[in-house]
Design a protein around this motif. Structure first.
Motif, PDB file in Angstrom:
ATOM      1  N   LEU A 141      -1.885  58.727  14.758  1.00  0.00           N
ATOM      2  CA  LEU A 141      -2.836  59.127  15.789  1.00  0.00           C
ATOM      3  C   LEU A 141      -4.250  58.911  15.264  1.00  0.00           C
ATOM      4  O   LEU A 141      -4.580  59.363  14.157  1.00  0.00           O
ATOM      5  CB  LEU A 141      -2.655  60.610  16.128  1.00  0.00           C
ATOM      6  CG  LEU A 141      -1.754  60.997  17.297  1.00  0.00           C
ATOM      7  CD1 LEU A 141      -1.667  62.522  17.388  1.00  0.00           C
ATOM      8  CD2 LEU A 141      -2.255  60.427  18.613  1.00  0.00           C
ATOM      9  N   TYR A 142      -5.077  58.249  16.065  1.00  0.00           N
ATOM     10  CA  TYR A 142      -6.476  58.050  15.672  1.00  0.00           C
ATOM     11  C   TYR A 142      -7.380  58.494  16.804  1.00  0.00           C
ATOM     12  O   TYR A 142      -7.311  57.980  17.925  1.00  0.00           O
ATOM     13  CB  TYR A 142      -6.724  56.583  15.325  1.00  0.00           C
ATOM     14  CG  TYR A 142      -8.163  56.300  14.928  1.00  0.00           C
ATOM     15  CD1 TYR A 142      -8.820  57.084  13.970  1.00  0.00           C
ATOM     16  CD2 TYR A 142      -8.862  55.245  15.498  1.00  0.00           C
ATOM     17  CE1 TYR A 142     -10.124  56.821  13.602  1.00  0.00           C
ATOM     18  CE2 TYR A 142     -10.174  54.960  15.133  1.00  0.00           C
ATOM     19  CZ  TYR A 142     -10.806  55.762  14.185  1.00  0.00           C
ATOM     20  OH  TYR A 142     -12.103  55.505  13.820  1.00  0.00           O
ATOM     21  N   LEU A 143      -8.204  59.458  16.514  1.00  0.00           N
ATOM     22  CA  LEU A 143      -9.196  59.968  17.452  1.00  0.00           C
ATOM     23  C   LEU A 143     -10.567  59.787  16.809  1.00  0.00           C
ATOM     24  O   LEU A 143     -10.942  60.563  15.918  1.00  0.00           O
ATOM     25  CB  LEU A 143      -8.943  61.445  17.752  1.00  0.00           C
ATOM     26  CG  LEU A 143      -9.993  62.185  18.587  1.00  0.00           C
ATOM     27  CD1 LEU A 143     -10.166  61.527  19.955  1.00  0.00           C
ATOM     28  CD2 LEU A 143      -9.620  63.651  18.753  1.00  0.00           C
ATOM     29  N   PRO A 144     -11.322  58.772  17.196  1.00  0.00           N
ATOM     30  CA  PRO A 144     -12.652  58.580  16.603  1.00  0.00           C
ATOM     31  C   PRO A 144     -13.517  59.823  16.774  1.00  0.00           C
ATOM     32  O   PRO A 144     -13.568  60.412  17.858  1.00  0.00           O
ATOM     33  CB  PRO A 144     -13.222  57.401  17.405  1.00  0.00           C
ATOM     34  CG  PRO A 144     -12.018  56.657  17.887  1.00  0.00           C
ATOM     35  CD  PRO A 144     -10.993  57.714  18.173  1.00  0.00           C
ATOM     36  N   GLY A 145     -14.151  60.261  15.694  1.00  0.00           N
ATOM     37  CA  GLY A 145     -15.018  61.431  15.739  1.00  0.00           C
ATOM     38  C   GLY A 145     -14.286  62.753  15.664  1.00  0.00           C
ATOM     39  O   GLY A 145     -14.871  63.800  15.955  1.00  0.00           O
ATOM     40  N   ALA A 146     -13.024  62.720  15.261  1.00  0.00           N
ATOM     41  CA  ALA A 146     -12.243  63.959  15.207  1.00  0.00           C
ATOM     42  C   ALA A 146     -12.855  64.949  14.221  1.00  0.00           C
ATOM     43  O   ALA A 146     -13.227  64.590  13.109  1.00  0.00           O
ATOM     44  CB  ALA A 146     -10.806  63.662  14.810  1.00  0.00           C
ATOM     45  N   ASP A 147     -12.944  66.220  14.654  1.00  0.00           N
ATOM     46  CA  ASP A 147     -13.398  67.299  13.786  1.00  0.00           C
ATOM     47  C   ASP A 147     -12.211  68.241  13.569  1.00  0.00           C
ATOM     48  O   ASP A 147     -11.130  68.032  14.125  1.00  0.00           O
ATOM     49  CB  ASP A 147     -14.599  68.023  14.392  1.00  0.00           C
ATOM     50  CG  ASP A 147     -14.288  68.613  15.771  1.00  0.00           C
ATOM     51  OD1 ASP A 147     -13.124  68.551  16.211  1.00  0.00           O
ATOM     52  OD2 ASP A 147     -15.218  69.136  16.410  1.00  0.00           O
ATOM     53  N   PRO A 148     -12.363  69.277  12.736  1.00  0.00           N
ATOM     54  CA  PRO A 148     -11.219  70.167  12.496  1.00  0.00           C
ATOM     55  C   PRO A 148     -10.618  70.770  13.756  1.00  0.00           C
ATOM     56  O   PRO A 148      -9.392  70.863  13.876  1.00  0.00           O
ATOM     57  CB  PRO A 148     -11.815  71.233  11.569  1.00  0.00           C
ATOM     58  CG  PRO A 148     -12.873  70.511  10.804  1.00  0.00           C
ATOM     59  CD  PRO A 148     -13.474  69.561  11.801  1.00  0.00           C
ATOM     60  N   ALA A 149     -11.459  71.168  14.718  1.00  0.00           N
ATOM     61  CA  ALA A 149     -10.925  71.759  15.947  1.00  0.00           C
ATOM     62  C   ALA A 149     -10.046  70.773  16.698  1.00  0.00           C
ATOM     63  O   ALA A 149      -8.955  71.126  17.195  1.00  0.00           O
ATOM     64  CB  ALA A 149     -12.057  72.255  16.839  1.00  0.00           C
ATOM     65  N   SER A 150     -10.505  69.526  16.794  1.00  0.00           N
ATOM     66  CA  SER A 150      -9.702  68.540  17.521  1.00  0.00           C
ATOM     67  C   SER A 150      -8.458  68.150  16.738  1.00  0.00           C
ATOM     68  O   SER A 150      -7.428  67.806  17.348  1.00  0.00           O
ATOM     69  CB  SER A 150     -10.541  67.307  17.866  1.00  0.00           C
ATOM     70  OG  SER A 150     -11.139  66.745  16.732  1.00  0.00           O
ATOM     71  N   ILE A 151      -8.493  68.227  15.415  1.00  0.00           N
ATOM     72  CA  ILE A 151      -7.281  67.971  14.628  1.00  0.00           C
ATOM     73  C   ILE A 151      -6.230  69.042  14.919  1.00  0.00           C
ATOM     74  O   ILE A 151      -5.036  68.746  15.059  1.00  0.00           O
ATOM     75  CB  ILE A 151      -7.611  67.883  13.128  1.00  0.00           C
ATOM     76  CG1 ILE A 151      -8.323  66.559  12.848  1.00  0.00           C
ATOM     77  CG2 ILE A 151      -6.360  68.015  12.260  1.00  0.00           C
ATOM     78  CD1 ILE A 151      -8.842  66.397  11.456  1.00  0.00           C
ATOM     79  N   GLU A 152      -6.664  70.298  15.025  1.00  0.00           N
ATOM     80  CA  GLU A 152      -5.728  71.347  15.454  1.00  0.00           C
ATOM     81  C   GLU A 152      -5.089  70.959  16.780  1.00  0.00           C
ATOM     82  O   GLU A 152      -3.869  71.079  16.973  1.00  0.00           O
ATOM     83  CB  GLU A 152      -6.458  72.685  15.635  1.00  0.00           C
ATOM     84  CG  GLU A 152      -6.850  73.385  14.362  1.00  0.00           C
ATOM     85  CD  GLU A 152      -7.532  74.709  14.653  1.00  0.00           C
ATOM     86  OE1 GLU A 152      -7.288  75.285  15.742  1.00  0.00           O
ATOM     87  OE2 GLU A 152      -8.327  75.173  13.811  1.00  0.00           O
ATOM     88  N   GLY A 153      -5.922  70.490  17.710  1.00  0.00           N
ATOM     89  CA  GLY A 153      -5.422  70.113  19.021  1.00  0.00           C
ATOM     90  C   GLY A 153      -4.454  68.945  18.966  1.00  0.00           C
ATOM     91  O   GLY A 153      -3.445  68.927  19.693  1.00  0.00           O
ATOM     92  N   LEU A 154      -4.738  67.967  18.101  1.00  0.00           N
ATOM     93  CA  LEU A 154      -3.838  66.828  17.968  1.00  0.00           C
ATOM     94  C   LEU A 154      -2.446  67.264  17.523  1.00  0.00           C
ATOM     95  O   LEU A 154      -1.431  66.792  18.052  1.00  0.00           O
ATOM     96  CB  LEU A 154      -4.409  65.813  16.970  1.00  0.00           C
ATOM     97  CG  LEU A 154      -5.673  65.061  17.379  1.00  0.00           C
ATOM     98  CD1 LEU A 154      -6.150  64.170  16.243  1.00  0.00           C
ATOM     99  CD2 LEU A 154      -5.453  64.236  18.642  1.00  0.00           C
ATOM    100  N   VAL A 155      -2.403  68.163  16.558  1.00  0.00           N
ATOM    101  CA  VAL A 155      -1.109  68.638  16.052  1.00  0.00           C
ATOM    102  C   VAL A 155      -0.362  69.403  17.140  1.00  0.00           C
ATOM    103  O   VAL A 155       0.823  69.155  17.406  1.00  0.00           O
ATOM    104  CB  VAL A 155      -1.306  69.520  14.806  1.00  0.00           C
ATOM    105  CG1 VAL A 155       0.020  70.117  14.349  1.00  0.00           C
ATOM    106  CG2 VAL A 155      -1.942  68.718  13.675  1.00  0.00           C
ATOM    107  N   ILE A 156      -1.057  70.355  17.767  1.00  0.00           N
ATOM    108  CA  ILE A 156      -0.410  71.180  18.795  1.00  0.00           C
ATOM    109  C   ILE A 156       0.051  70.305  19.959  1.00  0.00           C
ATOM    110  O   ILE A 156       1.155  70.485  20.492  1.00  0.00           O
ATOM    111  CB  ILE A 156      -1.380  72.276  19.278  1.00  0.00           C
ATOM    112  CG1 ILE A 156      -1.681  73.252  18.126  1.00  0.00           C
ATOM    113  CG2 ILE A 156      -0.799  73.037  20.460  1.00  0.00           C
ATOM    114  CD1 ILE A 156      -2.844  74.192  18.404  1.00  0.00           C
TER     115      ILE A 156
END
Length: 493
Positions: free
Chosen positions: A110-125
């Motif tokens: 998964l690649y989300l340009p500009g991902a921050d810690p909050a969005s990484i949590e969201g990617l996992v969930i």
């Protein structure tokens, strides 16, 4: 096999993977970080964007097929025009995971340009939500016809302490949601009150929690006539389960989470109509949410005291079932006239709220699929949030927004209490159809003594009777995220 997650700091063009999903916003431009990968695809990504074949709309997908090595499939996923948050990242990752399941790739980057810690949590969930299923009771197709289930997801992001911590939060929350969704999806003859005992014992053993289990006899000793009247019509043993996570100082007042656990709700003597009654196996999603939250809290080892309490039974018609017009006495001594036996969840919660007082709560929050009225009022998009304590309600509302489980504050004015006045008891268990979710909340308030209290009516949000696109129909995982986010924030104060 559980879904595994990892972080990897690498260039997209350096990967060797069956699937790379790239999440882009509305009206995207080609990020510089994808230029080399685009060259590997002979400029197909840039042409696709330039021709507006892919516009980055919410839930939009487009699949490009590569060669035998490197990135073998490239999935573009749109997240829409909304700002990048944990919630928007979650939805896009869920869409990607569902597509990975249909393709049978088994693994995904998964690649989300500009991902921050909050969005990484969201990617996992989100990836966990999109890949979740309950195949236990289905005959599987022949081996040659099966598609591989998604088994691993790797986030392309910097391997920093903040991102690793976000990964762990995402994993813990998703594992909690998995427990809640599995309990919810199990048919009523598989998920029984004893199932909550078994799940609670497993959580307690793995995370060092204290567990208390009460049955019919112990609840009778505590004079829980409100809870027990619901269980009169079933031979199954009703269960009260309390889990104690002691992560804070010994003298710290705990956050108490309370869940309604009706493993099946026929309505009792006030029986429901037959069409779609099968959905009433989900009437235990409040209790499932508490169990899921305690799993996540235990995994994260949060430095705070938390108690999770669930009350579980089934609401069945029989010769012994409670009847309209009966009067029962709750464990705080208050009497209740039963007007409608299908207003049973509040009867269970009443004694749970009295039981919660022994823990001296800093706050108590309950979740229940309590009323059809909240579905009429708010649909499937918002949790009904009820409290006479505005500060407490605002804190829970903020947690819900952060978790992607938004709520809406509902009134609890004294004028509504007139509807639950009884001629023969202290109160009635229902005030009729008008303002049904409000009078239910006011009924619960009668059993709260000396601590802040917030009631969450999740009847419209804990499960869905239609495919939502990013997740299939069935259990959604709500309110696990709200509970976990609330406790996380409290633990940091």
């Amino acid at each position: 096999m559980p879904l595994s997650f990892s972080l990897r700091h690498d260039a997209p063009d350096a990967l060797d993977t069956p699937l790379l999903a790239i999440i882009l916003p509305s009206e995207p431009t080609l990020p510089e970080t994808l230029a080399a990968l685009d060259a590997q695809f002979n400029g197909a990504i840039a042409r696709t964007i330039a021709r507006r074949d892919f516009r980055g709309g919410k839930d939009e997908t487009l699949l490009l097929v590569g060669g035998e090595r490197g990135v073998q499939r490239l999935l573009l996923v749109g997240r829409g025009s909304a700002p990048l948050t944990r919630t928007t990242a979650r939805r896009a990752a869920a869409i990607a995971a569902r597509q990975a399941g249909k393709l049978g790739t088994g693994a995904m980057y998964l690649y989300l340009p500009g991902a921050d810690p909050a969005s990484i949590e969201g990617l996992v969930i989100g990836a966990a939500a999109g890949s979740w299923s309950y195949p236990d009771l289905q005959t599987q197709p022949p081996e040659k016809d099966r598609r591989a289930r998604l088994a691993s997801v790797t986030m392309l992001a910097d391997d920093t302490a903040a991102n690793r911590a976000a990964l762990e939060v995402g994993i813990a929350t998703s594992e909690g949601q998995n427990i809640a969704k599995r309990l919810g999806q199990m048919p009523g003859n598989y998920c029984t009150p004893e199932s909550f005992v078994e799940v609670g014992q497993d959580i307690a053993l793995r995370h060092g929690m204290q567990i208390t289990v009460l049955g019919r006899r112990e609840m009778a000793d505590l004079q829980m006539g409100s809870f027990l009247c619901v269980a009169q019509g079933t031979t199954q043993e009703p269960r009260l389960v309390a889990l104690e996570h002691k992560g804070g100082p010994a003298d710290q007042q705990p956050v108490v989470l309370i869940g309604k656990g009706l493993c099946f709700d026929t309505g009792g003597i006030s029986i429901k109509p037959a069409p779609e009654m099968e959905w009433m196996k989900f009437d235990m999603m409040g209790a499932a949410g508490v169990m899921g939250a305690m799993e996540a809290i235990g995994r994260l080892k949060l430095p705070i005291n938390v108690v999770g309490i669930i009350g579980s039974t089934t609401n069945m018609p029989s010769g012994e079932a409670v009847k309209p017009g009966d009067v029962v006495r709750a464990s705080n001594g208050k009497t209740i006239e039963i007007i409608n036996t299908d207003a049973e969840g509040r009867l269970v919660l009443a004694d749970l709220l009295v039981f919660a007082k022994r823990f001296n709560p800093a706050i108590a929050i309950d979740a229940a699929t309590l009323t059809g009225a909240i579905v009429i009022g708010l649909g499937g998009n918002a949790v009904g949030v009820f409290s006479t304590d505005k500060a407490a309600a605002d804190e829970v509302l903020a947690a819900g927004v952060a978790a992607g489980e938004p709520g809406w504050p509902m009134p609890m004015w004294d004028e509504y209490k007139e509807q639950i006045k009884s001629d023969v008891a202290d109160m009635k268990n229902t005030g009729g159809r008008a303002a049904g979710s409000i009078t239910a909340a006011l009924f619960l308030q009668e059993f709260v003594d000396g601590f802040p209290f917030v009631h969450l009516d999740v009847a419209g949000t804990a499960y869905s009777q239609s495919d939502l696109g990013w997740i299939p129909k069935g259990p959604t995982g709500t309110p696990v995220g709200t509970f976990v986010e609330f406790v996380r924030v409290r633990a940091q104060q």
